[in-house]
Design an enzyme around this catalytic site. Structure first.
Site, mmCIF file in Angstrom:
data_model
loop_
_atom_site.group_PDB
_atom_site.id
_atom_site.type_symbol
_atom_site.label_atom_id
_atom_site.label_comp_id
_atom_site.label_asym_id
_atom_site.label_seq_id
_atom_site.Cartn_x
_atom_site.Cartn_y
_atom_site.Cartn_z
ATOM 1 N N GLY A 24 0.815 -1.203 0.000
ATOM 2 C CA GLY A 24 0.000 0.000 0.000
ATOM 3 C C GLY A 24 0.847 1.250 0.000
ATOM 4 N N GLY A 25 0.190 2.368 0.147
ATOM 5 C CA GLY A 25 0.907 3.636 0.129
ATOM 6 C C GLY A 25 1.764 3.852 1.352
ATOM 7 N N PHE A 26 1.574 3.047 2.386
ATOM 8 C CA PHE A 26 2.303 3.280 3.633
ATOM 9 C C PHE A 26 3.190 2.109 4.029
ATOM 10 C CE2 PHE A 26 -1.769 5.474 3.720
ATOM 11 C CZ PHE A 26 -1.325 6.782 3.724
ATOM 12 N N ASN A 28 4.143 -2.443 3.507
ATOM 13 C CA ASN A 28 3.815 -3.779 3.009
ATOM 14 C C ASN A 28 3.235 -4.647 4.116
ATOM 15 O OD1 ASN A 28 4.794 -3.166 0.476
ATOM 16 N ND2 ASN A 28 6.861 -3.903 0.928
ATOM 17 N N ASP A 145 -12.271 4.184 3.909
ATOM 18 C CA ASP A 145 -11.632 3.625 2.715
ATOM 19 C C ASP A 145 -12.068 2.177 2.494
ATOM 20 O OD1 ASP A 145 -10.054 3.655 0.458
ATOM 21 O OD2 ASP A 145 -8.242 3.043 1.526
#
Length: 756
Positions: A24-26, A28, A145
């Site tokens: 993800g964006g932040f 693993n 989300d």
């Protein structure tokens, strides 16, 4: 712990690092496996580049995760000892339970789900996610989300369990993150989040509604292939009840408040969920989720009502149409039949409702007797317990079944199979063609099930008929034996009576009664009726065996299965094309398969209904024979009672004759019984008084004879006394019997004197 695309295997005590589960964006998510216990966990770590605010929110997320306990929210686990030391930064690791089923996106991407999940799978997903969101909202947590990538699947004891992950506490939505996000994921975000306005729990309603729509139809509701800016400006034009904004093959944008077809929902669920989606996908956040009955935030209660529906699915075998009825726990079968009559025009008295095994629904039980828990099968079968409706007024069934109407895009390529379409259009319409062929196969299978249910019901009736036939034949044999015995007995009685009439007892009334008995039993037996019924039942049995032997009577695959497999393979190859080969193309091959499938469907339906008509004819014959057999069995029972009654009457007459005979031998008797007649029996002392007058003049031998006669006289006197005592006892035992039908003793004496 390395976060490079190619992971190097690391260990931490008994724990061994496995594959990457997600990126993800932040950071693993990595799967770890305990080699000693077999336990598996998912470890999530954030990147170093997080802003101070996001680092703070990440720590907060871990704290919140550790206090959440809900079956549909992924549970936090303790980080194994020493594993934190492997992290490349000082941010804490988040350990979570590992769900082996992967995420929902992977599930939705399976070929068979291209037009939506099966009904059972949809209902379980809606139930699980609604339960999780309720729990989060009650704990003052907004997910923000919710999307297929943030829902994972775990196989439970009876069904798949859906769990929410990635609660999104570390996400900061600024203009930069919106511009760099993947196009598809933004469509799950509520409009107020995209517009960076204040938000409430209703942002999760939008995400849930979008997610539910995609699970039902196989695609997102609002222009799924558009870029964010154009998407936002177009979708905001929709009305409050619109749940679909789509682009047809000509590029025209259309707005609709109806749930699109194809999908796998029955008519009742489709209608109810359509109204529910209208609540969830309202553009304005204050109105979103407000139910007319339950008020603001009443969407979850409204969904509960839908999920708790008890539905009965009736397949009308006359038209091939499935009718779905919501029923209550205590609704009677008669009430359901009244509703069926309104929809089908088949009168209640002519309706026959059969389950798949051929069992008829029980009139005294409620309408829910045929419902099982459809949520447990996850949609891997046809998802519904069908009840098959037959019209008993019909002797034959005509083929009135037509394929279902095709979706608009499929109809378009049927008219123009050579038309070139963009890859994303081909992917959607080819999936719908494959689904149409699947639907044809399933509809054909359902009709085949209905025909087999009729066949099973026929076999049940035939089994009952066979048992009655055997019982009838056995009873006929027993009755014949009794009749033969009685006829033989009465014949012997008549012969013996005729032999003794010259010197014995005569009675015209008795003779007439015996003659009448002989004539009465000639009417008993029913041999001809039994023979005729057995012949008809044997002919029916031959017809049923022929039905069972017929290839039409057995479940079979064939062309539709082959065509469905070919369509699946074409669709698979299209979807697996490399990105650089995803160009325009026509649909000629897919259209050819669909047309062949329609022809095969129509041919199979004709075969099924030919077989069904033969089955109905046989069943009609069986139903006609059943009361006839019952009638003959009843008549034979009456005949048997008649024979028993006549036999009892005959026995009584014989005993009455014995009484009369005994009454005639009360005086002394000389000579043999064969030489006696009634006149001689009336003067028992006459013979004994004659020799005494001349006894003195007889010689010595004559005196001895006279002594013997005197001795015989004494013995006769003793015999007469014994007979009188016996007759007296017999008179007492016979007083309870009805002898009015015979002549009196005086009448008998008169007849005997006249005869002498």
């Amino acid at each position: 712990m390395s976060w490079s695309p190619s992971l190097t295997t690391q260990t931490c005590g008994a724990w061994e690092m496995k594959e990457r589960l997600g990126t993800g964006g932040f950071g693993n998510v990595i799967r770890w496996h305990n080699q000693e216990t077999g336990e598996q966990i998912a470890i999530k770590q954030c990147r170093q580049e997080l802003s101070p605010r996001n680092r703070e929110r990440w720590c907060l997320e871990i704290q919140i995760m550790r206090r959440l306990t809900h079956p549909n929210v992924v549970a936090a686990r303790d980080v194994p000892e020493g594993m934190q030391n492997l992290a490349p930064n000082d941010l804490p690791l988040l350990a979570m339970e590992y769900c082996q089923g992967g995420d929902l996106r992977k599930y939705l991407n399976q070929f068979e789900n291209c037009c939506g999940l099966r009904e059972g799978a949809i209902l379980t997903l809606l139930s699980d996610i609604a339960s999780a969101l309720r729990y989060l909202h009650e704990n003052r947590i907004i997910h923000r989300d919710l999307k297929p990538e943030n829902i994972v699947l775990q196989q439970g004891e009876q069904r798949l369990i859906h769990k929410i992950i990635d609660l999104g506490y570390a996400k900061e939505l600024d203009q930069g993150s919106l511009c760099t996000s993947f196009v598809g994921t933004l469509q799950y975000l509520a409009p107020e989040l995209l517009e960076q306005q204040k938000y409430t729990v209703t942002v999760d309603y939008w995400s849930f509604g979008t997610l539910a729509f995609e699970c039902i139809t196989g695609f997102r509701p609002f222009l799924p292939n558009w870029q964010p800016v154009q998407w936002h400006s177009k979708v905001r034009q929709k009305s409050e009840v619109d749940i679909v904004v789509s682009e047809d093959l000509n590029g025209t944008v259309k707005f609709s408040s109806s749930l699109p077809y194809p999908n796998n929902l029955n008519s009742v669920l489709a209608e109810r969920l359509e109204k529910w989606l209208q609540l969830m996908l309202m553009w304005h956040p204050r109105q979103r989720g407000t139910d007319p009955t339950y008020g603001p935030n009443g969407c979850f209660k409204a969904l509960d009502d839908i999920l708790n529906l008890k539905l009965v699915h009736i397949l009308n075998m006359v038209t091939g149409t499935i009718h779905t009825y919501p029923v209550t726990e205590d609704e009677s079968l008669q009430s359901l039949k009244a509703r069926i009559q309104q929809d089908t025009g088949i009168p209640e008295e002519d309706q026959e409702l059969l389950q798949e095994a051929g069992l008829a629904l029980i009139p005294d039980k409620p309408a829910t007797q045929c419902i099982s828990d459809g949520k447990l099968n996850e949609g891997h079968t046809l998802d519904m317990d069908l009840v098959f409706l037959f019209d008993n007024s019909k002797i034959t069934y005509e083929t009135q079944i037509s394929p279902r109407p095709q979706p608009e895009s499929v109809s378009c390529i049927l008219q123009e199979p050579k038309r070139n379409l963009a890859f994303f259009q081909l992917r959607k319409v080819w999936g719908q063609v494959w689904h149409s062929i699947q639907t044809l196969k399933e509809d054909c299978n359902r009709l085949q099930q209905g025909q087999r249910a009729a066949m099973m019901n026929l076999l049940r009736n035939n089994s009952c008929l066979s048992k009655m036939k055997n019982s009838m034949a056995s009873m006929s044999q027993q009755l014949k034996a009794k009749l033969d015995f009685f006829k033989t007995s009465i014949q012997i009685d008549l012969e013996k009576y005729s032999e003794q009439t010259e010197f014995g007892i005569t009675s015209d009334k008795l003779l007439l009664a015996w003659r009448e008995m002989e004539q009465a039993v000639e009417l008993c037996g029913r041999e001809n009726e039994v023979k005729l019924l057995v012949e008809r039942m044997m002919a029916l049995q031959t017809d049923i065996v022929d039905l069972q032997r017929s290839p039409m009577g057995r479940k079979q695959g064939g062309t539709l299965d082959d065509l469905e497999e070919q369509a699946r393979e074409l669709y698979r190859r299209l979807r697996e094309k490399p990105r650089d080969q995803r160009t325009e193309g026509d649909s000629q091959e897919m259209v050819r398969l669909l047309l062949q499938a329609i022809q095969s469907f129509e041919k199979k339906v004709r075969v099924i209904y030919t077989q069904l008509s033969k089955t109905v004819v046989c069943k009609q014959k069986a139903l006609e024979l059943l009361p006839k057999v019952e009638e003959v069995v009843s008549l034979m029972n009456e005949d048997e009672k008649t024979v028993v009654r006549l036999q009892e009457k005959r026995q009584k007459e014989l005993w009455n004759l014995l009484k009369i005979a005994c009454s005639k031998v009360r005086g002394p008797v000389s000579g043999s019984p064969d030489s006696m007649n009634a006149s001689r029996l009336s003067q028992p002392g006459q013979l004994m008084s004659q020799p005494s007058t001349a006894s003195n003049s007889l010689p010595e031998p004559a005196k001895k004879s006279e002594e013997l006669v005197a001795e015989a006289h004494n013995l006769c006197t003793l015999l007469e006394n014994a007979i009188q005592d016996t007759v007296r006892e017999q008179d007492q035992s016979f007083t309870a019997l009805d002898w009015s039908w015979l002549q009196t003793e005086e009448e008998e004496h008169s007849c005997l004197e006249q005869a002498s």
